[in-house]
Design a protein around this motif. Sequence first.
Motif, PDB file in Angstrom:
ATOM      1  N   TYR A   1       0.843  -1.183   0.000  1.00 49.20           N
ATOM      2  CA  TYR A   1       0.000   0.000   0.000  1.00 49.20           C
ATOM      3  C   TYR A   1       0.886   1.243   0.000  1.00 49.20           C
ATOM      4  CZ  TYR A   1      -4.168  -2.759   0.892  1.00 49.20           C
ATOM      5  OH  TYR A   1      -5.219  -3.636   0.779  1.00 49.20           O
ATOM      6  N   SER A   2       0.597   2.157  -0.931  1.00 53.25           N
ATOM      7  CA  SER A   2       1.379   3.378  -1.051  1.00 53.25           C
ATOM      8  C   SER A   2       0.468   4.587  -0.959  1.00 53.25           C
ATOM      9  CB  SER A   2       2.113   3.416  -2.396  1.00 53.25           C
ATOM     10  OG  SER A   2       3.005   2.338  -2.530  1.00 53.25           O
ATOM     11  N   CYS A   3       0.947   5.614  -0.296  1.00 54.39           N
ATOM     12  CA  CYS A   3       0.182   6.850  -0.291  1.00 54.39           C
ATOM     13  C   CYS A   3       0.733   7.787  -1.342  1.00 54.39           C
ATOM     14  CB  CYS A   3       0.171   7.504   1.086  1.00 54.39           C
ATOM     15  SG  CYS A   3       1.728   8.214   1.614  1.00 54.39           S
ATOM     16  N   ALA A   4      -0.105   8.709  -1.773  1.00 58.69           N
ATOM     17  CA  ALA A   4       0.251   9.637  -2.833  1.00 58.69           C
ATOM     18  C   ALA A   4      -0.361  10.990  -2.526  1.00 58.69           C
ATOM     19  CB  ALA A   4      -0.246   9.121  -4.173  1.00 58.69           C
ATOM     20  N   ALA A   5       0.263  12.037  -3.046  1.00 54.68           N
ATOM     21  CA  ALA A   5      -0.213  13.391  -2.807  1.00 54.68           C
ATOM     22  C   ALA A   5      -0.047  14.222  -4.069  1.00 54.68           C
ATOM     23  CB  ALA A   5       0.558  14.022  -1.649  1.00 54.68           C
ATOM     24  N   GLY A   6      -0.992  15.135  -4.263  1.00 55.07           N
ATOM     25  CA  GLY A   6      -0.906  15.981  -5.447  1.00 55.07           C
ATOM     26  C   GLY A   6      -1.775  17.204  -5.305  1.00 55.07           C
TER      27      GLY A   6
END
Length: 124
Positions: free
Chosen positions: A94-99
């Motif tokens: 599981y990876s988190c991402a931001a934008g």
Amino acid sequence: QVQLAESGGGLVQAGGSLRLSCAASGRPFTFDGMGWFRQAPGKEREFVAAIRRRDGDTFYADSVKGRFTISRDSAEKMVYLQMNDLKPEDTAVYSCAAGWVPYGLESASGYVYWGQGTQVTVSS
């Protein structure tokens, strides 16, 4: 430079729960969208959940609706994924991402920063 760091993964039996955390550090940005994606061995990365800063709206993949909950802290530097009633098919990194794109949060293309990921393994 912005960095995202996930924690909270591990091994759990089917029906159990885990809470993933994602900490953003570096430049003092507040992101328009933060999300969680997962990738199982031999499969493509898939969207799990996302939260939009401007209104707090949340979005979920059909496979996790009713079981997972995404949330963020008031400083908007942490995002969490509470995972309940876990199933073996939830096993993945599981990876988190931001934008900064406040729409289309189900698509990986809308995110700029990614964490390294944390392993979640659900045994049957």
